[in-house]
Scaffold this active site. Structure first.
Site, PDB file in Angstrom:
ATOM      1  N   LYS A  68     -12.051   8.494   9.065  1.00  0.00           N
ATOM      2  CA  LYS A  68     -12.882   7.283   9.049  1.00  0.00           C
ATOM      3  C   LYS A  68     -12.030   6.031   9.205  1.00  0.00           C
ATOM      4  CE  LYS A  68     -13.869   4.824   5.692  1.00  0.00           C
ATOM      5  NZ  LYS A  68     -14.965   4.915   4.751  1.00  0.00           N
ATOM      6  N   ARG A 112     -22.347   5.801   1.316  1.00  0.00           N
ATOM      7  CA  ARG A 112     -21.606   6.709   0.426  1.00  0.00           C
ATOM      8  C   ARG A 112     -21.017   5.948  -0.754  1.00  0.00           C
ATOM      9  NH1 ARG A 112     -16.254   4.757   0.064  1.00  0.00           N
ATOM     10  NH2 ARG A 112     -14.836   5.696   1.570  1.00  0.00           N
ATOM     11  N   GLN A 140     -23.346  -4.585   0.023  1.00  0.00           N
ATOM     12  CA  GLN A 140     -23.055  -3.559  -0.970  1.00  0.00           C
ATOM     13  C   GLN A 140     -23.714  -3.888  -2.313  1.00  0.00           C
ATOM     14  OE1 GLN A 140     -22.168  -0.060  -2.298  1.00  0.00           O
ATOM     15  NE2 GLN A 140     -21.668  -0.644  -0.190  1.00  0.00           N
ATOM     16  N   GLY A 224     -14.765  -3.241  -6.165  1.00  0.00           N
ATOM     17  CA  GLY A 224     -14.248  -4.188  -5.185  1.00  0.00           C
ATOM     18  C   GLY A 224     -12.768  -4.043  -4.914  1.00  0.00           C
ATOM     19  N   ASP A 226      -9.722  -2.360  -3.784  1.00  0.00           N
ATOM     20  CA  ASP A 226      -9.236  -1.201  -3.033  1.00  0.00           C
ATOM     21  C   ASP A 226      -7.967  -1.563  -2.261  1.00  0.00           C
ATOM     22  OD1 ASP A 226     -10.304  -2.899  -1.167  1.00  0.00           O
ATOM     23  OD2 ASP A 226     -11.709  -1.453  -0.312  1.00  0.00           O
ATOM     24  N   LYS A 230      -6.143  -7.072  -4.821  1.00  0.00           N
ATOM     25  CA  LYS A 230      -7.485  -7.292  -5.357  1.00  0.00           C
ATOM     26  C   LYS A 230      -7.549  -6.907  -6.842  1.00  0.00           C
ATOM     27  CE  LYS A 230      -9.798  -6.371  -0.933  1.00  0.00           C
ATOM     28  NZ  LYS A 230     -10.802  -5.514  -0.254  1.00  0.00           N
TER      29      LYS A 230
END
Length: 324
Positions: A68, A112, A140, A224, A226, A230
């Site tokens: 992906k 997902r 989201q 949030g 990732d 962050k």
């Protein structure tokens, strides 16, 4: 090799309890099955406030797996484009041949991720959680609220967003779509103080939730963070949790909330250990629980395989109708 565009994909999949079940199975496979899941590859594009992630996972015994590519370019809304985009390639596990390109424009990643949020809430929040708090007002955030409604009897929603207009648009759209009353709050602290469970959906680089605001019985799903830059939860909030769960411990320690709370890493457990029954998550209504989701390649393989078989079945129905 087949090419399926978003318009075709959206005909065969939606956010529902079946998809939540597929994500549960995916997390369980992380601890019960032999697999290859390489670390996330990320390309940062700081000039345009963007990033591109590449994720994959091969589960031993499955006849296909996904690779992906997912992008997040956070200046896009200012020019009328969504922040998220991407595609998935489904590959034959025996020969390496590409079976299909799922040109979903990031839709499968959104679905997902939302379904994973439902899994986290199902195991981590109190059964009687009725008040949802949402931090963020993007796509989201909308999906996370709908996902919560699949597993908890949500009756009221509190939301906070940095942009007042976007927060008001969120309120209008979600009230119409869900029938729930949505209140726009002036601060993150208000959302946390009023909610039974809180979901964070932002690309924030600074903590949003602090330990002083967290009370007994609260569940937080943080999704949030990732990337190394962050963070949505302050270390004091992490330290106040009775139970900390993450999707993959090593990944959370590198990219998620565990990165800023290394002292909590040893006691954290993985969500697959919960869904498989090896460990429990919430054990009492008074516990404070946190689940950190950074997104895994096994989720992408699971949803890609799911939608591919749905698409083939849908094409078969279409062919039968043509013959009639």
């Amino acid at each position: 090799m087949r090419l399926f565009e978003r318009k075709d994909i959206e005909k065969v999949i939606r956010l529902d309890t079946e998809l939540v079940g597929k994500m549960e199975e995916a997390f369980t496979s992380l601890v019960e099955k032999e697999m290859t899941m390489p670390p996330i590859m990320r390309v940062d594009v700081p000039d345009h406030n963007g990033e591109v992630d590449i994720k994959s996972a091969y589960i031993k015994g499955e006849d296909s797996f996904a690779v992906k590519l997912s992008s997040g370019f956070f200046n896009n809304p200012a020019i009328g484009l969504p922040s998220a985009n991407g595609l998935m390639i489904l590959i034959n596990s025996r020969t390496g041949e590409p079976l299909a390109v799922l040109a979903d424009e990031g839709r499968l990643t959104d679905l997902r991720t939302a379904a994973a949020g439902a899994v986290a809430a199902k195991y981590g929040s109190r059964d009687n959680s009725r008040i949802a708090g949402i931090l963020g007002t993007g796509s989201q955030a909308r999906l996370q609220l709908q996902a919560l409604m699949l597993v908890r009897p949500i009756e009221q929603v509190f939301v906070y967003g940095r942009n007042d207009e976007k927060a008001f648009n969120f309120k209008q759209e979600m009230e119409q779509k869900t029938g729930l009353h949505v209140t726009v709050c002036d601060s993150v602290e208000q959302v946390v103080g009023k909610s039974d469970l809180v979901v964070t959906t932002t690309p924030s680089k600074e903590p949003l939730i602090y330990g002083d605001w967290v009370r007994a019985g609260l569940h937080i799903t943080a999704m949030g963070s990732d990337a190394e830059h962050k963070q949505e939860l302050d270390a004091t909030a992490m330290g106040k949790a009775d139970v900390i769960v993450c999707d993959v411990k090593d990944q959370s320690a590198r990219l998620g909330e565990l990165r800023s709370s290394p002292e909590q890493q040893e006691r954290a457990i993985e969500l697959g250990e919960v869904t498989s029954g090896k460990h429990s998550f919430r054990q009492s209504d008074e516990e404070i629980t946190i689940c950190d989701l950074t997104g895994t390649g096994v989720q992408d393989t699971a949803i890609a395989r799911h939608v591919y078989h749905r698409l083939l079945a849908w094409e078969g129905v279409k062919d039968e109708r043509r013959e009639v």
